[in-house]
Design an enzyme around this catalytic site. Structure first.
Site: not given
Length: 694
Positions: A62-63, A140, A312, A443, A449
């Site tokens: 928040r800060a 990787k 490497k 639904c 919707c």
């Protein structure tokens, strides 16, 4: 040296316990605003470094948000924006295209293999050419490799790998990624080109895919594809909204090169460049192989996808001596993991809402290879099947592909949860109640919707609806996302100016779409009934309803007041009649239909049931007919006993072709040895039976 060291907070009040309330802008002089901006930028960069690189933030979210908002407010008010300001991470104006840029030095690939024998051969070659060496072992990363160039510590450009010699300049997009520092920290070289891997964390990928599925969009196959598709967006604000991160793993070129790779990696965090914690220095190839095996076991627990490890040579002088081929650096080797095959964990479950409101739970998977195809989602079909298989988030499951196409969860291999997944009580898109209907769930939001809305508009404009050319999935999504379509009725409120303001729309395409929509204002009744997307009412059932009732008002009145009367219509039984009644009884659907009827005037059905002159015949139509629509032709043959279907099969008797016939149907007719009639021949056939097509 970072700002947080040596009591730097004494000179910068925004580092520790920063204020979150500020003086009014009108009380600041330009000099005071400029000084505050400089301090805020320094602080925000330090907070970014502590958050992304050190994983040890100094302030609460928040800060941080308050500091960031203040910085942006000051820059906007006093015209103090700069290209490397942290506020550029929120995006910017869309660009027309990416510029192709040559890399500072070629970004080559490396040899790779999943066989231990090949890894040992790599080690043998290294020993022959440069003697015994130490290796740096790293994961990787399975993301998108990019070049980041810093001059005097400031990000100058970010370029995709491309063909290894040149790539796309995506600097504006890269600036929106939180772990890409706009300015380096500490004692950095004057010039620095580094290689990094942009990726999408696994949990963020699953969350993003979940959102896409719930919006009715196709999910990404895996995090790498999601990353690649995001980093090349032409609108930086889209990139800013997506959860990308970066790991840095190599110096491509610098004004001050370290003597070893490990030194480079140690310096990266000091400069604000994030590196993975899973880096090991080993003395021989046996330890490198052991590292790979341990990372293979650990990869499911990592927050990001890896598909192997990279070995490497540490010493830079030895690297230079080993050299490179035209395609790859010879100082490194990738030891690949085997692909996950069929068995994988369920990371999450998304709820997909179909056009008719049907709720389909979708398992979001850790990407897995199924028959040579990478799968990241699988159908769970319905709540009843979920309970039967006892499937839940966290379970390891076996995935198969039905007919080698649709992936589905076959069984739970290892239980990692308690119980089974339960559907939510309310739609995740519109918050309407979810109701069970036997093994299925729906639904209840209907056309109100948003998830059903887009699919409803697509279906409304499809071949089974009003056949409005130019309103496919992509264009409908764009219009909905732009806020131009919030209902089917909004199609008729579109205007030329709205369309041409959208990306990819020109004068002609806008005019063509508006003309197409306008031409559909007086559709045949059957087309309109089918276009509404009433459950179980497709083109065939819609024609039967139109023939029986004649007008839309009559169909609607019967559905609302006397649903039993619908059962006397061919193709309509008790279940379908109930679905039609429920559709029109829904307040949301009724409101949506009324809004459409303010613009659309369905025609009365002119055809009544005729004789049985064409009984036993099956017709398919393709192309545009002269003087009659395809729907009228279909109604005519059905009224006289024939069947009219949408696709050619071995049961088809005639394929009737008009102007611009579909090639697929023509090819199918040839394969199935189906007779092809041109429109004139079709009319002659009808005339022989005493049937007239108006």
């Amino acid at each position: 040296m970072s700002l947080a060291d040596e009591n730097a907070d004494e000179s910068n009040p925004y580092l520790r316990d920063p204020p979150t309330e500020f003086e009014a802008l009108e009380e600041l002089s330009e000099a005071e605003a400029k000084r505050q901006v400089e301090l805020l930028r320094e602080a925000v960069r330090e907070h970014d470094r502590r958050y992304y690189v050190e994983n040890d933030p100094l302030v609460a979210d928040r800060a941080y948000d308050a500091l960031f908002a203040r910085l942006r407010e000051l820059e906007d008010a006093f015209g103090l924006e700069t290209p490397d300001s942290p506020t550029r991470s929120v995006g910017g104006e869309p660009i027309e295209a990416f510029e192709t840029v040559e890399h500072v030095t070629p970004m080559l690939s490396i040899d790779q293999s999943g066989e231990e024998e090949d890894v040992r051969e790599f080690d043998d070659r290294v020993k022959r050419e440069v003697g015994t060496v130490e290796y740096v072992c790293e994961p990787k990363f399975d993301g998108v490799s990019m070049e980041f160039v810093y001059e005097d510590g400031r990000l100058e450009r970010a370029v995709t790998r491309g063909d290894g010699r040149e790539g796309d300049d995506v600097t504006k997009n890269a600036r929106t990624i939180g772990s890409v520092p706009q300015k380096l920290h500490g004692d950095y070289p004057d010039f620095l080109a580094v290689r990094g891997e942009v990726y999408m964390p696994k949990d963020a990928f699953q969350a993003h895919n979940r959102e896409r599925i719930e919006r009715g969009e196709e999910p990404f196959a895996n995090p790498r594809n999601a990353t690649a598709g995001t980093i090349r967006q032409l609108d930086p604000s889209v990139v800013a909204d997506r959860p990308l991160e970066v790991f840095y793993f190599d110096v491509l070129e610098a004004s001050d090169l370290a003597e070893s790779h490990r030194e480079e990696l140690e310096r990266f965090p000091e400069w604000g460049l994030r590196v993975t914690e899973h880096i090991e220095i080993v003395d021989d190839i046996e330890d490198a192989i052991d590292y790979r095996d341990r990372m293979l076991e650990a990869r499911d627990d990592l927050a990001y996808e890896i598909d192997g490890t990279v070995i490497k040579v540490d010493d830079r002088e030895a690297r230079e001596e080993l050299g490179r081929t035209a395609r790859h650096d010879r100082y490194a080797f990738a030891y690949k993991f085997p692909a996950r095959a069929e068995v994988t964990p369920i990371a999450d479950v998304a709820v997909q809402i179909g056009r008719t409101g049907r709720v389909t739970p979708v398992a979001l998977l850790e990407p897995v290879d199924v028959g040579g195809v990478t799968v990241s989602r699988a159908s769970l079909h319905n709540p009843e099947e979920i309970a039967e298989k006892n499937v839940n988030v966290g379970d390891t499951v076996r995935v198969q592909r039905a007919g080698d196409v649709i992936p589905y969860v076959k069984e739970v291999v290892e239980k990692g949860s308690e119980g089974h997944y339960e559907l939510p009580d309310h739609c995740p898109v519109c918050d309407s109640a979810i109701e069970r209907d036997g093994p299925m769930a729906f639904c209840t939001g209907g056309l109100a919707c948003d998830a059903q809305l887009r699919r409803s508009i697509e279906y409304y404009a499809s071949d089974d609806g009003l056949d409005l050319e130019g309103l496919g999935e992509k264009s409908v999504r764009q219009l909905v996302d732009a806020g131009l379509l919030e209902s089917v009725a909004d199609l008729y409120e579109l205007d030329h100016e709205d369309l041409t303001a959208l990306e990819g729309w020109g004068e002609r395409s806008a005019e063509n779409l508006l003309a197409e929509i306008d031409s559909g204002r007086e559709p045949p009744l059957a087309d309109f009934l089918s276009a509404l997307g009433i459950p179980h009412v497709g083109p065939t059932t819609a024609r039967e309803l139109a023939r029986e009732f004649g007008t839309f008002d009559a169909v609607r009145e019967a559905a609302e007041d006397d649903p039993e009367s619908l059962e006397g219509v061919d193709d309509v039984g008790g279940t379908v009649a109930e679905q039609i009644h429920d559709f029109f009884a829904s307040e949301a659907n009724a409101s949506a239909v009324d809004a459409i009827l303010e613009h659309v005037f369905p025609q009365e059905s002119a055809l009544e049931a005729g004789g049985d002159e064409l009984e036993g015949l099956t017709f398919v139509f393709t192309g545009s007919l002269e003087g009659s629509t395809r729907d009228e032709a279909q109604e005519t043959v059905e009224a006289h006993g024939a069947n009219a279907t949408g696709s050619v099969s071995g049961n088809t008797d005639y394929l009737v072709t008009g102007d611009s016939p579909g090639q697929t149907k023509l090819d199918d007719a040839e394969d199935e040895d189906v007779a092809v009639l041109e429109e004139g021949e079709f009319r002659e056939l009808l005339a022989e039976k005493g049937i007239e097509l108006e």
